[in-house]
Design a protein around this motif. Structure first.
Motif, mmCIF file in Angstrom:
data_model
loop_
_atom_site.group_PDB
_atom_site.id
_atom_site.type_symbol
_atom_site.label_atom_id
_atom_site.label_comp_id
_atom_site.label_asym_id
_atom_site.label_seq_id
_atom_site.Cartn_x
_atom_site.Cartn_y
_atom_site.Cartn_z
ATOM 1 N N UNK A 1 -6.983 9.791 -6.502
ATOM 2 C CA UNK A 1 -7.899 8.724 -6.079
ATOM 3 C C UNK A 1 -7.106 7.470 -5.698
ATOM 4 N N UNK A 2 -6.114 7.110 -6.514
ATOM 5 C CA UNK A 2 -5.265 5.934 -6.258
ATOM 6 C C UNK A 2 -4.590 6.044 -4.886
ATOM 7 N N UNK A 3 -4.018 7.201 -4.609
ATOM 8 C CA UNK A 3 -3.368 7.419 -3.318
ATOM 9 C C UNK A 3 -4.389 7.375 -2.188
ATOM 10 N N UNK A 4 -5.555 7.949 -2.425
ATOM 11 C CA UNK A 4 -6.615 7.923 -1.415
ATOM 12 C C UNK A 4 -7.042 6.505 -1.077
ATOM 13 N N UNK B 1 -7.004 2.103 2.681
ATOM 14 C CA UNK B 1 -6.702 0.700 2.963
ATOM 15 C C UNK B 1 -5.714 0.580 4.114
ATOM 16 N N UNK B 2 -4.708 1.447 4.139
ATOM 17 C CA UNK B 2 -3.758 1.435 5.252
ATOM 18 C C UNK B 2 -4.467 1.677 6.583
ATOM 19 N N UNK B 3 -5.399 2.618 6.601
ATOM 20 C CA UNK B 3 -6.145 2.921 7.833
ATOM 21 C C UNK B 3 -7.001 1.727 8.256
ATOM 22 N N UNK B 4 -7.671 1.106 7.297
ATOM 23 C CA UNK B 4 -8.512 -0.055 7.596
ATOM 24 C C UNK B 4 -7.662 -1.202 8.143
ATOM 25 N N UNK C 1 0.823 -1.209 0.000
ATOM 26 C CA UNK C 1 0.000 0.000 0.000
ATOM 27 C C UNK C 1 0.864 1.269 0.000
ATOM 28 N N UNK C 2 1.933 1.287 0.794
ATOM 29 C CA UNK C 2 2.805 2.471 0.811
ATOM 30 C C UNK C 2 3.512 2.658 -0.527
#
Length: 91
Positions: free
Chosen positions: A67-70, A75-78, A39-40
């Motif tokens: 949008x891709x970065x968002x 996903x990282x937060x989830x 993800x990073x």
């Protein structure tokens, strides 16, 4: 070509390599789709494309990468919440 233009090109090509490397590593089973590293790599790659696309006036590409970065950040937060909640920690 001036120094700024060269820097923008280096950022763009680095972003391309980063996103392609992420995809290859995912496809080979070396990374997990919901893993931090994958993800990073996508977030930083998208950020590089935002800089390059924005500078070159390619607005659709810049917006796509926002949008891709968002998606990557979401996903990282989830994943972070799920892993911390799974260990009994409250968020």
């Amino acid at each position: 070509m001036d120094a700024l233009r060269i820097a923008i090109e280096v950022i763009g090509w680095s972003a391309a390599v980063l996103i392609l490397a992420a995809y290859v590593l995912l496809s080979l089973g070396k990374l997990e789709a919901r893993g931090y590293v994958y993800q990073w790599m996508n977030v930083f790659g998208a950020a590089g494309f935002i800089v390059n696309s924005g500078y070159n006036g390619a607005i659709p590409s810049a917006v796509l990468n926002v949008v891709w970065a968002g998606i990557g950040l979401f996903t990282l937060a989830v994943v972070w919440r799920a892993r911390n909640t799974g260990r009994g920690k409250s968020v």
